[in-house]
Design an enzyme around this catalytic site. Structure first.
Site, mmCIF file in Angstrom:
data_model
loop_
_atom_site.group_PDB
_atom_site.id
_atom_site.type_symbol
_atom_site.label_atom_id
_atom_site.label_comp_id
_atom_site.label_asym_id
_atom_site.label_seq_id
_atom_site.Cartn_x
_atom_site.Cartn_y
_atom_site.Cartn_z
ATOM 1 N N ASP A 88 -17.422 69.791 17.123
ATOM 2 C CA ASP A 88 -16.095 69.140 17.076
ATOM 3 C C ASP A 88 -15.147 70.088 16.368
ATOM 4 O O ASP A 88 -15.573 71.148 15.888
ATOM 5 C CB ASP A 88 -16.181 67.786 16.332
ATOM 6 C CG ASP A 88 -15.110 66.789 16.810
ATOM 7 O OD1 ASP A 88 -13.911 67.107 16.693
ATOM 8 O OD2 ASP A 88 -15.465 65.718 17.307
ATOM 9 N N TYR A 195 -4.398 59.648 30.166
ATOM 10 C CA TYR A 195 -5.855 59.515 30.007
ATOM 11 C C TYR A 195 -6.515 59.233 31.363
ATOM 12 O O TYR A 195 -7.467 59.913 31.773
ATOM 13 C CB TYR A 195 -6.129 58.382 29.021
ATOM 14 C CG TYR A 195 -7.577 58.081 28.732
ATOM 15 C CD1 TYR A 195 -8.429 59.062 28.238
ATOM 16 C CD2 TYR A 195 -8.087 56.789 28.926
ATOM 17 C CE1 TYR A 195 -9.758 58.766 27.950
ATOM 18 C CE2 TYR A 195 -9.407 56.487 28.632
ATOM 19 C CZ TYR A 195 -10.242 57.486 28.149
ATOM 20 O OH TYR A 195 -11.556 57.194 27.857
HETATM 21 N N1 LIG Z 1 -15.205 54.834 23.231
HETATM 22 C C1 LIG Z 1 -14.963 54.223 24.383
HETATM 23 O O1 LIG Z 1 -14.737 53.005 24.439
HETATM 24 C C2 LIG Z 1 -14.976 55.018 25.652
HETATM 25 C C3 LIG Z 1 -15.106 56.391 25.663
HETATM 26 N N2 LIG Z 1 -15.084 57.074 26.849
HETATM 27 C C4 LIG Z 1 -15.182 58.525 26.838
HETATM 28 O O2 LIG Z 1 -16.278 58.955 26.046
HETATM 29 C C5 LIG Z 1 -15.942 60.164 25.378
HETATM 30 C C6 LIG Z 1 -16.194 59.994 23.891
HETATM 31 O O3 LIG Z 1 -15.387 58.925 23.457
HETATM 32 P P1 LIG Z 1 -15.173 58.602 21.903
HETATM 33 O O4 LIG Z 1 -16.277 59.126 21.094
HETATM 34 O O5 LIG Z 1 -14.848 57.166 21.856
HETATM 35 O O6 LIG Z 1 -13.826 59.416 21.634
HETATM 36 P P2 LIG Z 1 -13.134 59.679 20.212
HETATM 37 O O7 LIG Z 1 -11.661 59.670 20.437
HETATM 38 O O8 LIG Z 1 -13.694 58.788 19.181
HETATM 39 O O9 LIG Z 1 -13.611 61.160 19.892
HETATM 40 C C7 LIG Z 1 -13.137 62.265 20.615
HETATM 41 C C8 LIG Z 1 -13.435 63.512 19.803
HETATM 42 O O10 LIG Z 1 -12.854 64.624 20.474
HETATM 43 C C9 LIG Z 1 -12.487 65.557 19.488
HETATM 44 N N3 LIG Z 1 -11.508 66.519 19.982
HETATM 45 C C10 LIG Z 1 -10.167 66.377 20.141
HETATM 46 N N4 LIG Z 1 -9.619 67.556 20.516
HETATM 47 C C11 LIG Z 1 -10.633 68.445 20.600
HETATM 48 C C12 LIG Z 1 -10.699 69.833 20.923
HETATM 49 N N5 LIG Z 1 -9.602 70.540 21.227
HETATM 50 N N6 LIG Z 1 -11.903 70.441 20.902
HETATM 51 C C13 LIG Z 1 -13.031 69.749 20.585
HETATM 52 N N7 LIG Z 1 -13.016 68.445 20.256
HETATM 53 C C14 LIG Z 1 -11.830 67.806 20.264
HETATM 54 C C15 LIG Z 1 -11.904 64.678 18.374
HETATM 55 O O11 LIG Z 1 -11.900 65.389 17.130
HETATM 56 C C16 LIG Z 1 -12.840 63.485 18.385
HETATM 57 O O12 LIG Z 1 -13.850 63.591 17.414
HETATM 58 C C17 LIG Z 1 -14.486 60.472 25.741
HETATM 59 O O13 LIG Z 1 -14.461 61.428 26.757
HETATM 60 C C18 LIG Z 1 -13.958 59.158 26.230
HETATM 61 O O14 LIG Z 1 -12.959 59.336 27.198
HETATM 62 C C19 LIG Z 1 -14.933 56.455 28.045
HETATM 63 C C20 LIG Z 1 -14.772 55.101 28.081
HETATM 64 C C21 LIG Z 1 -14.862 54.268 26.917
HETATM 65 C C1 LIG Z 2 -12.042 52.198 27.796
HETATM 66 C C2 LIG Z 2 -11.700 53.508 27.221
HETATM 67 O O1 LIG Z 2 -11.743 54.492 27.914
HETATM 68 C C3 LIG Z 2 -11.270 53.607 25.811
HETATM 69 N N1 LIG Z 2 -12.020 52.764 24.936
HETATM 70 C C4 LIG Z 2 -9.811 53.236 25.701
HETATM 71 O O2 LIG Z 2 -9.541 52.038 25.475
HETATM 72 O O3 LIG Z 2 -8.964 54.123 25.885
#
Ligand SMILES: NC(=O)C1=CN([C@@H]2O[C@H](COP(=O)(O)OP(=O)(O)OC[C@H]3O[C@@H](n4cnc5c(N)ncnc54)[C@H](O)[C@@H]3O)[C@@H](O)[C@H]2O)C=CC1
Ligand SMILES: CC(=O)[C@H](N)C(=O)O
Length: 373
Positions: A88, A195
């Site tokens: 990260d 997004y």
């Molecule tokens: N949490 C959810 O409800 C859902 C998540 N997702 C997908 O799952 C994946 C993970 O989601 P989360 O952990 O919830 O996201 P999050 O927003 O909690 O974490 C994303 C991470 O990406 C890092 N990041 C940002 N810019 C960066 C860069 N330039 N280089 C490297 N890292 C960078 C941030 O520091 C952060 O730790 C994402 O791709 C998201 O779209 C999809 C649907 C639902």
């Molecule tokens: C459903 C997703 O991708 C995420 N939790 C958001 O609400 O943006």
């Protein structure tokens, strides 16, 4: 002590790098010192001389968000601690730093990402870095950089190095012109958030690279994910996670979505298991490369009703956030995941009652612990 060697440009410059902090951080730049290919090979193969050598070597980008730490834990149980590297751009908290390999990686830095993949002989890349729906709308140009430019870097490196690449998509990859109840795998996708647009782009690019270059691309469209020990990163479905924490701590909650807003949701354990399952699935059984997965769908008022069965004093008021509400109104209410179920046997464990019971057990014991301290 473990080292691996990077040839920067030609033989003149060599960089000795400890690959990840979990192994010990040491970087020595040795200019004009030459190493024989034998040394490179023996250093590199040193990594693989272990009982963990038959397993994939996994790199998770954006691993310090809501999902990455839990996924690393699951994959380390399966493949061994040192075969899974979290990365990260943020500083890891102590417990994460001590739990296994971590390395700084900005996905916008192509050469650095490639170096990490090469030095650590990565075979699977799990690309979690992203700006989610609500924070993406608040900073469109950063979301475009991270979610689209970063994606291009990841795709190119995955093709160059023959990696298996997992990229999560989302219910946000659909829009108001998609069928919403239920939403099938294949239908019109015209999202109106950066997004959503970037995730449709990821789905299409991954599938194109699969067909054009043979990239082993795998993608699941996650619903909103509910977790107890990690915080969501700025999405539209975050309200549901927050409701559990506030219900336990203060018995009050201010909801930023209308009470009747129905969205697909999933407990994190199901989401991470689905990810591992699709990653391990034999390629022949995957009739598609992008699958919907589903577990439950609920509205705020249904979630409140279920939580009140355990915490009857919960008081909820509504302060609607127009940006999040508009996003939620354009998203699926129910995802149709029949293909995931028939192709690779997807089956969720947690419905709404199990989710609520489990979340309250976790958040309740956390809050009792912090009060005792
Ligand atoms: N949490 C959810 O409800 C859902 C998540 N997702 C997908 O799952 C994946 C993970 O989601 P989360 O952990 O919830 O996201 P999050 O927003 O909690 O974490 C994303 C991470 O990406 C890092 N990041 C940002 N810019 C960066 C860069 N330039 N280089 C490297 N890292 C960078 C941030 O520091 C952060 O730790 C994402 O791709 C998201 O779209 C999809 C649907 C639902
Ligand atoms: C459903 C997703 O991708 C995420 N939790 C958001 O609400 O943006």
């Amino acid at each position: 002590m473990l080292f691996c060697v990077r040839a920067v440009s030609g033989a003149a410059q060599r960089v000795l790098l400890a690959p990840v902090c979990g192994f010990q951080t040491l970087a020595v730049v040795a200019r004009s010192v030459s190493f024989s290919p034998g040394q490179v090979t023996s250093n590199a193969s040193f990594h693989s001389v272990s009982s963990e050598s038959d397993h994939p070597k996994v790199l998770i980008t954006g691993g310090l968000g809501q999902l990455g730490v839990g996924l690393a834990k699951l994959l380390r149980m399966r493949f061994g601690k040192y075969n899974v590297i979290l990365s990260d751009i943020r500083k890891p908290p102590n417990h994460v730093y001590q739990s296994g390999p971590f390395i700084y990686s900005d996905i916008l830095d192509y050469k650095n990402l490639r170096e990490i993949v090469v030095n650590n002989r990565i075979t699977w890349l799990i690309h979690y870095s992203a700006l989610l729906s609500a924070v993406g709308e608040a900073n469109v140009s950063l979301a475009r950089d991270v979610n689209i430019t970063g994606l291009h870097n990841v795709l190119d490196i995955a093709v160059e190095h023959g990696l298996r690449l997992f990229i999560p998509s989302t219910i946000g990859a659909f829009g108001s012109s998609s069928p919403r109840n239920p939403t099938p795998d294949l239908c019109i996708q015209r999202p109106r958030t950066i997004y959503g647009v970037s995730k449709v782009h990821a789905e299409l690019m991954g599938e194109y690279y699969h067909h054009r270059f043979g990239l082993d691309f795998r993608c699941l469209r996650y619903p909103g994910i509910i977790s107890a020990d990690s915080q969501p990163g700025g999405g539209t479905t975050d309200y549901a996670v927050q409701m559990f924490h506030d219900a336990v701590k203060t018995s009050t909650f201010v909801c930023n979505l209308r009470p009747d807003t129905r969205l697909p949701m999933m407990f994190i354990e199901d989401c991470l298991r689905a990810t591992l399952e699709v990653l391990e699935a034999p390629a022949e059984i995957l009739s598609m490369r992008t699958y919907n997965i589903s577990a439950m769908s609920f509205t705020p008022e249904e979630l409140i009703r279920e939580i009140r069965r355990h915490l009857p004093d919960l008081q909820v008021t509504y302060k609607i956030d127009p940006v999040r509400q508009a996003i939620a109104d354009s998203w699926p209410m129910i995802l149709d995941d029949a293909s995931a179920r028939s192709d690779w046997g997807w089956k969720h464990d947690y419905g709404l009652p199990e989710l609520v019971q489990t979340m309250l057990n976790f958040t309740g014991s956390d809050s009792r612990m912090s009060q005792a301290n």
